[in-house]
Motif scaffolding. Structure first.
Motif, short mmCIF file in Angstrom:
data_model
loop_
_atom_site.label_atom_id
_atom_site.label_comp_id
_atom_site.label_asym_id
_atom_site.label_seq_id
_atom_site.Cartn_x
_atom_site.Cartn_y
_atom_site.Cartn_z
N TYR A 26 -5.66 -7.71 15.02
CA TYR A 26 -6.23 -6.74 14.70
C TYR A 26 -7.39 -6.47 13.57
CZ TYR A 26 -1.41 -6.09 17.15
OH TYR A 26 -0.54 -5.67 18.54
N GLN A 27 -7.69 -5.24 13.68
CA GLN A 27 -8.44 -4.61 12.42
C GLN A 27 -7.79 -4.93 10.82
OE1 GLN A 27 -12.14 -3.60 13.28
NE2 GLN A 27 -10.79 -4.48 14.75
N ASP A 28 -8.60 -5.33 9.85
CA ASP A 28 -8.09 -5.36 8.72
C ASP A 28 -6.98 -3.78 7.87
OD1 ASP A 28 -9.00 -8.13 8.87
OD2 ASP A 28 -10.89 -7.94 8.11
N ASP A 29 -6.42 -4.48 6.47
CA ASP A 29 -5.92 -3.91 6.77
C ASP A 29 -7.56 -3.44 4.92
OD1 ASP A 29 -3.67 -3.59 7.28
OD2 ASP A 29 -2.76 -5.25 6.12
N GLY A 30 -6.38 -1.81 4.84
CA GLY A 30 -7.04 -0.98 3.24
C GLY A 30 -7.05 -2.18 2.59
N GLY A 31 -7.98 -2.05 0.90
CA GLY A 31 -8.29 -2.93 0.26
C GLY A 31 -6.17 -1.15 -0.71
N ARG A 32 -6.19 -2.26 -1.64
CA ARG A 32 -5.85 -1.59 -2.80
C ARG A 32 -6.07 -1.15 -3.55
NH1 ARG A 32 -0.53 -4.54 -2.87
NH2 ARG A 32 0.14 -3.66 -5.08
N GLY A 33 -4.96 0.50 -3.80
CA GLY A 33 -5.47 1.30 -4.99
C GLY A 33 -6.24 0.49 -6.25
N ASP A 34 -6.24 1.82 -6.78
CA ASP A 34 -5.89 1.82 -8.75
C ASP A 34 -5.24 2.00 -9.39
OD1 ASP A 34 -7.67 -0.86 -9.18
OD2 ASP A 34 -10.17 1.53 -8.98
N GLY A 35 -4.25 1.97 -8.96
CA GLY A 35 -3.17 2.74 -9.50
C GLY A 35 -2.22 2.54 -10.82
N VAL A 36 -1.97 2.65 -11.67
CA VAL A 36 -1.69 2.53 -12.83
C VAL A 36 -0.56 2.62 -13.10
CG1 VAL A 36 -3.72 2.49 -14.19
CG2 VAL A 36 -1.99 4.79 -14.23
N VAL A 37 0.89 1.82 -14.00
CA VAL A 37 1.45 2.05 -14.01
C VAL A 37 2.81 3.24 -15.09
CG1 VAL A 37 3.92 0.70 -15.20
CG2 VAL A 37 2.30 -1.06 -13.23
N GLY A 38 2.88 3.55 -14.84
CA GLY A 38 3.40 4.85 -15.48
C GLY A 38 4.42 3.73 -16.98
N SER A 54 9.80 -3.22 -25.71
CA SER A 54 11.00 -2.23 -24.33
C SER A 54 10.81 -2.48 -22.87
CB SER A 54 10.45 -1.12 -24.93
OG SER A 54 8.56 -0.49 -24.27
N ASP A 55 11.75 -1.90 -22.07
CA ASP A 55 11.47 -1.77 -20.72
C ASP A 55 10.07 -1.42 -20.33
OD1 ASP A 55 13.98 -3.57 -20.73
OD2 ASP A 55 15.26 -1.15 -20.17
N ASP A 56 9.69 -1.65 -19.09
CA ASP A 56 8.54 -1.73 -18.43
C ASP A 56 8.68 0.32 -18.06
OD1 ASP A 56 7.02 -4.07 -18.23
OD2 ASP A 56 7.83 -4.80 -16.49
N GLY A 57 7.79 0.64 -18.03
CA GLY A 57 7.51 2.18 -17.66
C GLY A 57 8.04 2.37 -16.34
#
Length: 266
Positions: free
Chosen positions: A254-266, A195-198
């Protein structure tokens, strides 16, 4: 010369004195070609009323008679239908084809190659589906007496993803369709496609504010704020990303960017 007299209800139907009165009359009428001479008249139907099919002795150009059988069951069905004949007799063997039953026909498998004896256990008549049709045997809109008797049916799927394997398909038919003395099975169907990704999941909550700026040295810089914590109903973690730690500044950087979140694919 020896002679004998049959007991009531028994007859010498085959005119062979060696087996005596071999036929017991079970009815005064006889259903043609069902394999039983119920009225003991010495025959089980008139072969002039039937189309004959044999994968061993038949031909695509046969006329369907006892002496010149067809080689395909569907060809026999079509000829019987167009010739107003009610019976299709099929000799033993394996038939690689898909067939559609027409209303009012009597299809009998289990004959020997000479069409003199019918025994569905001794003379196996197999229909092996090609997988090109929706089913190996199809019966649609059967509302008048129709018989399919004495076959081994194998349903096969084609090679397309998600294809089904169906031995017998019956649609919009009633009890006038008689399916009897058959062995019907089907092979495994093919797996469906992925199936396609959610849809993407919702954004995580905002992270906490970072620490206020202050005077310091490169050996004692502030750490970034911790990202918001979030757990989905499924138990998967979807925390927000941590803020970036301060780094020792340099000209035009410039200062570093923040870290990536742990969001999940729906």
């Amino acid at each position: 010369v020896c002679d004998f007299v049959c007991d009531t209800g028994f007859y010498d139907a085959n005119s062979d004195p060696d087996d005596g009165c071999e036929c017991e009359q079970t009815s005064t009428t006889d259903e043609p070609f069902d394999g039983t001479d119920a009225d003991c008249d010495g025959e089980d139907g008139d072969h002039a009323d039937a189309v004959h099919v044999s994968v061993d002795t038949g031909s695509p150009f046969g006329d369907g008679s006892l002496a010149d059988p067809l080689i395909s069951i569907q060809a026999g069905i079509d000829l019987a239908n167009s010739s107003a004949l009610s019976y299709v007799l099929v000799a033993e063997g394996s038939y690689d084809e898909d067939i559609e039953i027409f209303e009012g026909l009597y299809l009998y498998g289990g004959y020997d190659v000479d069409f003199t004896t019918r025994d569905v256990f001794t003379y196996d008549t197999s229909i092996v589906g090609t997988g090109l049709e929706s089913a190996t045997v199809i019966a649609v809109d059967i509302l008048f007496t129709t018989v399919f008797d004495g076959f081994t049916v194998q349903g096969n799927a084609n090679t397309l993803e998600g294809s089904s394997a169906i031995g017998l398909w019956i649609e919009d038919s009633d009890a006038n369709l008689r399916i009897s003395n058959n062995l019907i099975s089907a092979d495994d169907a093919f797996d469906g496609s992925d199936s396609d990704d959610g849809m993407d999941g919702a954004d995580g909550l905002d992270g906490s504010d970072g620490q206020n700026a202050k005077m310091g040295t490169c050996s004692s810089l502030s750490s970034g704020g911790r990202g918001a914590q979030m757990t989905c109903h499924s138990g998967e973690v979807a925390d927000g990303g941590d803020g970036a730690d301060a780094s020792c500044p340099s000209y035009l950087s410039y200062q570093d960017d923040g870290g990536r979140g742990d969001g999940v694919v729906g």
